[in-house]
Design an enzyme around this catalytic site. Sequence first.
Site, short mmCIF file in Angstrom:
data_model
loop_
_atom_site.label_atom_id
_atom_site.label_comp_id
_atom_site.label_asym_id
_atom_site.label_seq_id
_atom_site.Cartn_x
_atom_site.Cartn_y
_atom_site.Cartn_z
N GLY A 113 38.00 33.27 36.85
CA GLY A 113 38.19 32.23 35.34
C GLY A 113 38.07 32.75 34.44
N ASN A 114 37.26 33.91 34.33
CA ASN A 114 36.91 35.20 33.36
C ASN A 114 38.89 35.43 32.32
OD1 ASN A 114 34.59 34.53 32.46
ND2 ASN A 114 33.91 36.11 34.04
N LYS A 172 24.52 32.38 39.58
CA LYS A 172 25.75 32.17 38.76
C LYS A 172 25.98 31.99 37.70
CE LYS A 172 30.17 31.69 39.16
NZ LYS A 172 31.30 32.83 39.63
N LYS A 190 33.50 31.73 43.40
CA LYS A 190 34.67 32.07 44.30
C LYS A 190 35.82 32.02 44.87
CE LYS A 190 38.16 33.77 41.42
NZ LYS A 190 36.69 35.02 41.34
N LYS A 243 32.61 40.71 44.91
CA LYS A 243 34.35 40.18 44.99
C LYS A 243 34.36 41.09 46.46
CE LYS A 243 35.29 39.86 40.64
NZ LYS A 243 35.73 38.52 40.39
N1 LIG Z 1 33.77 49.56 39.88
C1 LIG Z 1 34.42 48.74 39.19
N2 LIG Z 1 35.85 48.48 39.47
C2 LIG Z 1 35.80 47.61 38.41
N3 LIG Z 1 35.42 46.75 37.58
C3 LIG Z 1 34.31 46.62 37.70
C4 LIG Z 1 33.30 47.95 38.19
N4 LIG Z 1 32.13 46.93 37.88
C5 LIG Z 1 32.22 46.21 37.55
N5 LIG Z 1 33.65 45.80 37.14
C6 LIG Z 1 33.48 44.61 36.54
O1 LIG Z 1 34.01 43.53 36.66
C7 LIG Z 1 34.90 42.86 36.20
C8 LIG Z 1 35.24 41.47 37.64
O2 LIG Z 1 34.76 40.79 37.40
P1 LIG Z 1 34.69 38.82 36.29
O3 LIG Z 1 35.63 39.13 34.88
O4 LIG Z 1 33.71 38.25 36.55
O5 LIG Z 1 35.69 38.72 37.42
P2 LIG Z 1 36.98 37.30 36.93
O6 LIG Z 1 37.80 38.30 36.95
O7 LIG Z 1 36.29 36.52 38.71
O8 LIG Z 1 36.00 36.42 36.85
C9 LIG Z 1 36.33 43.60 36.45
O9 LIG Z 1 37.33 43.11 34.61
C10 LIG Z 1 35.48 44.84 35.38
O10 LIG Z 1 34.69 44.79 33.82
N1 LIG Z 2 33.32 29.43 40.86
C1 LIG Z 2 33.47 30.91 40.62
O1 LIG Z 2 33.28 31.77 41.13
O2 LIG Z 2 33.96 30.99 38.86
P1 LIG Z 2 34.77 32.65 38.42
O3 LIG Z 2 35.30 33.10 39.07
O4 LIG Z 2 35.61 32.07 37.02
O5 LIG Z 2 33.02 32.41 37.74
#
Ligand SMILES: Nc1ncnc2c1ncn2[C@@H]1O[C@H](COP(=O)(O)OP(=O)(O)O)[C@@H](O)[C@H]1O
Ligand SMILES: NC(=O)OP(=O)(O)O
Length: 316
Positions: free
Chosen positions: A11-12, A131, A217, A279
């Site tokens: 989502g981000n 969350k 997700k 993840k």
């Molecule tokens: N060990 C790691 N290796 C790579 N990225 C990491 C790590 N720990 C934290 N991150 C951060 O996690 C982010 C992904 O999580 P997030 O932005 O919450 O996910 P999403 O893409 O599902 O919204 C990456 O862009 C990075 O900034």
């Molecule tokens: N539902 C959910 O996990 O959304 P994000 O990936 O945007 O956190």
Amino acid sequence: MSRLAVIAIGGNSLIRDNSRQTVEDQYDAVCETAKHIVGMIEQEYDVVITHGNGPQVGFILRRSEIASEAAGMHSVPLVACGADTQGALGYQIQQAMDNEFKKRGLDKTAVALVTQVVVAADDPAFAKPTKPIGSFYTQEQAAKIQSAHPDWVMVNDSGRGYRRVVASPRPREIVEKNVIHKLVREGYCMIAVGGGGIPVIRQQDGSFKGVDAVIDKDFASSLLAAEIQADELIISTGVPKVYLNYGKPDEQALDQVTLAELKEYVQQNHFAPGSMLPKIEAVIRFLENGGRKAIITNPESLKEAIAGKTGTHIFK
Ligand SMILES: Nc1ncnc2c1ncn2[C@@H]1O[C@H](COP(=O)(O)OP(=O)(O)O)[C@@H](O)[C@H]1O
Ligand SMILES: NC(=O)OP(=O)(O)O
């Protein structure tokens, strides 16, 4: 037969920065991601696209609360906000994929399917919100908001700012899994389990009832990938690879990792809770539930990653 992949979009990653949060900006980001996914489909993949909704579900909820406070409008329950994001993001992804298929002369159709995901009514997560949703706030903004809304729970989201958190129960069953599997194997590009799925509980008489929560997700995508026996779970996020000592001078990219090694790295706290850790946990569950391979990378690296040239590849 084509390889079957579940590809989870963050989502981000659809909200590129805090100054670009309009619906049109988000559609641009979706179109960019769609190009990369179509590139993958051209390499003989059948694909189920799943997507996050953390920022978006929080924006909808907040809009509803403000309209309710200021104008006495009815407020929208969180579960309905989540369903709204499935429709709105599903529409954007479906349209972007169909447009890209046409541009490249591919005879394919994308279908966004409203997906319900069963959670347990007594999941301890209902008593402990984790969350993050909606906007990021500075510490000062967060303190002000907290005094105006004492019922909100706020946390520091992986050092990126403060965010409101809501309950995130574990997904247990994907109600529409059979139809998702059937349609993807018939050649449709499926969009499903948006925002982790609409959380529902199964009542004593067997009927479903929506509950206020936001499912992770990555966990829902991992469950779906295992249930439809996908060959690969691909997590598309903000980084090309997973790193050890992320953000530190001795940061080290992971190219190929085994399940056992990944579990070791979890024990050593290499992955931030609330961002990379979910993840990694989703990948572990997929591999422990029969999956053979997972990849973590960013949208622009997808094509190279499936060719083994970049991304973090995790094997059983
Ligand atoms: N060990 C790691 N290796 C790579 N990225 C990491 C790590 N720990 C934290 N991150 C951060 O996690 C982010 C992904 O999580 P997030 O932005 O919450 O996910 P999403 O893409 O599902 O919204 C990456 O862009 C990075 O900034
Ligand atoms: N539902 C959910 O996990 O959304 P994000 O990936 O945007 O956190």
